[in-house]
Design a protein around this motif. Structure first.
Motif, PDB file in Angstrom:
ATOM      1  N   UNK A   1       5.068  -7.076 -15.530  1.00 40.01           N
ATOM      2  CA  UNK A   1       6.292  -6.990 -14.633  1.00 40.01           C
ATOM      3  C   UNK A   1       5.757  -7.997 -13.056  1.00 40.01           C
ATOM      4  N   UNK A   2       7.720  -8.321 -13.239  1.00 43.95           N
ATOM      5  CA  UNK A   2       7.617 -10.036 -12.698  1.00 43.95           C
ATOM      6  C   UNK A   2       9.386 -10.010 -12.181  1.00 43.95           C
ATOM      7  N   UNK A   3       9.504 -10.459 -11.113  1.00 49.55           N
ATOM      8  CA  UNK A   3      10.577 -10.964 -10.591  1.00 49.55           C
ATOM      9  C   UNK A   3      10.762 -13.182 -10.481  1.00 49.55           C
TER      10      UNK A   3
ATOM     11  N   UNK B   1       3.281   0.364 -10.743  1.00 52.34           N
ATOM     12  CA  UNK B   1       2.934  -0.239  -9.420  1.00 52.34           C
ATOM     13  C   UNK B   1       3.350  -1.611 -10.131  1.00 52.34           C
ATOM     14  N   UNK B   2       2.519  -2.491 -11.218  1.00 50.38           N
ATOM     15  CA  UNK B   2       2.789  -3.619 -10.503  1.00 50.38           C
ATOM     16  C   UNK B   2       4.848  -4.481 -10.372  1.00 50.38           C
ATOM     17  N   UNK B   3       5.034  -3.382 -11.165  1.00 53.37           N
ATOM     18  CA  UNK B   3       7.084  -3.434 -10.845  1.00 53.37           C
ATOM     19  C   UNK B   3       7.582  -3.790  -9.641  1.00 53.37           C
ATOM     20  N   UNK B   4       7.143  -2.449  -9.410  1.00 57.14           N
ATOM     21  CA  UNK B   4       7.612  -2.572  -7.099  1.00 57.14           C
ATOM     22  C   UNK B   4       6.927  -3.571  -6.590  1.00 57.14           C
ATOM     23  N   UNK B   5       5.817  -3.266  -6.692  1.00 58.08           N
ATOM     24  CA  UNK B   5       4.982  -4.383  -6.280  1.00 58.08           C
ATOM     25  C   UNK B   5       5.490  -6.499  -6.589  1.00 58.08           C
TER      26      UNK B   5
ATOM     27  N   UNK C   1       8.548 -16.953  -9.012  1.00 57.32           N
ATOM     28  CA  UNK C   1       7.997 -16.813  -9.317  1.00 57.32           C
ATOM     29  C   UNK C   1       7.509 -15.335  -9.097  1.00 57.32           C
ATOM     30  N   UNK C   2       7.438 -14.003  -8.680  1.00 53.32           N
ATOM     31  CA  UNK C   2       5.880 -13.409  -8.842  1.00 53.32           C
ATOM     32  C   UNK C   2       5.694 -12.162  -9.977  1.00 53.32           C
ATOM     33  N   UNK C   3       4.761 -12.696 -10.407  1.00 55.02           N
ATOM     34  CA  UNK C   3       4.365 -10.934 -11.022  1.00 55.02           C
ATOM     35  C   UNK C   3       3.392 -10.833 -11.477  1.00 55.02           C
ATOM     36  N   UNK C   4       2.806 -10.088 -13.018  1.00 51.40           N
ATOM     37  CA  UNK C   4       1.111  -9.483 -13.543  1.00 51.40           C
ATOM     38  C   UNK C   4       1.714 -10.890 -14.686  1.00 51.40           C
TER      39      UNK C   4
ATOM     40  N   UNK D   1       0.647  -1.451  -0.164  1.00 52.52           N
ATOM     41  CA  UNK D   1      -0.170   0.265   0.000  1.00 52.52           C
ATOM     42  C   UNK D   1       1.181   1.995  -0.246  1.00 52.52           C
ATOM     43  N   UNK D   2       1.392   1.223   0.390  1.00 52.11           N
ATOM     44  CA  UNK D   2       3.225   2.299   0.272  1.00 52.11           C
ATOM     45  C   UNK D   2       3.224   2.497  -0.538  1.00 52.11           C
ATOM     46  N   UNK D   3       4.231   1.477  -1.077  1.00 51.91           N
ATOM     47  CA  UNK D   3       4.966   1.683  -2.447  1.00 51.91           C
ATOM     48  C   UNK D   3       3.273   2.739  -3.465  1.00 51.91           C
ATOM     49  N   UNK D   4       2.304   2.062  -3.395  1.00 53.90           N
ATOM     50  CA  UNK D   4       1.008   2.497  -4.595  1.00 53.90           C
ATOM     51  C   UNK D   4       0.987   4.107  -4.080  1.00 53.90           C
ATOM     52  N   UNK D   5       1.385   4.479  -2.960  1.00 58.31           N
ATOM     53  CA  UNK D   5       0.569   5.898  -2.660  1.00 58.31           C
ATOM     54  C   UNK D   5       1.358   7.067  -3.490  1.00 58.31           C
ATOM     55  N   UNK D   6       0.375   7.352  -4.316  1.00 60.48           N
ATOM     56  CA  UNK D   6       0.323   8.561  -4.863  1.00 60.48           C
ATOM     57  C   UNK D   6       0.960   8.217  -6.653  1.00 60.48           C
ATOM     58  N   UNK D   7       0.992   7.074  -6.620  1.00 61.74           N
ATOM     59  CA  UNK D   7       1.567   6.546  -7.801  1.00 61.74           C
ATOM     60  C   UNK D   7       0.407   6.203  -8.907  1.00 61.74           C
TER      61      UNK D   7
END
Length: 140
Positions: free
Chosen positions: A82-84, A39-43, A64-67, A27-33
């Motif tokens: 975006x994924x890791x 957002x999907x890259x950071x999450x 794997x975690x991604x979208x 939630x903090x990462x998404x704040x204001x963006x």
């Protein structure tokens, strides 16, 4: 179940506490963006690295975690976003595999053994289980 509230007697088990704190960090990462790629890259990065680093998942590797995002040119298809982690399938049709099935049914799917899932797509042979949570934007 009681909720985790900073500064109070925290009675949640470590796993529940971990996921609640991870949700707060997201939630903090998404704040204001508002940019979806940002957002999907950071999450995906936060979730991936948090899962790798936590002791609550000891013995349960994450690879794997991604979208996957709905293809604007073909509404019945998902494109890799975006994924890791390890390389992934670049396109998945609705109704195909765990991700395509979750997207077509608009519901979360937890698969403990991917080899038991009819139509599983083996993007990565090391994957043993999957959790897929479809997200829908207000505009569809």
């Amino acid at each position: 179940m009681t909720s985790f509230i900073p500064g109070f007697n925290n009675t949640l088990n470590p796993k529940a506490k971990f996921y609640m704190e991870l949700a707060e960090q997201c939630s903090g990462l998404l704040q204001g963006q508002r940019n979806a790629v940002t957002n999907t890259a950071n999450v995906s990065s936060l979730v991936y690295h948090s899962l790798l680093d936590t002791s609550v998942r000891e013995g349960k590797p994450v690879n794997w975690v991604g979208f996957y995002l709905r293809d604007k040119a073909n509404a019945d298809s998902l494109l890799l976003g975006p994924f890791q982690g390890k390389p992934a399938c670049t396109e998945i049709a609705f109704g195909r595999g765990v991700c395509g099935t979750a997207a077509s049914q608009a519901k979360s799917i937890v698969v403990k053994d991917v080899h038991e899932f009819p139509g599983h797509i083996a993007c990565d042979a090391a994957s043993k289980s999957e959790i897929v949570v479809p997200l829908t934007a207000p505009d569809g």
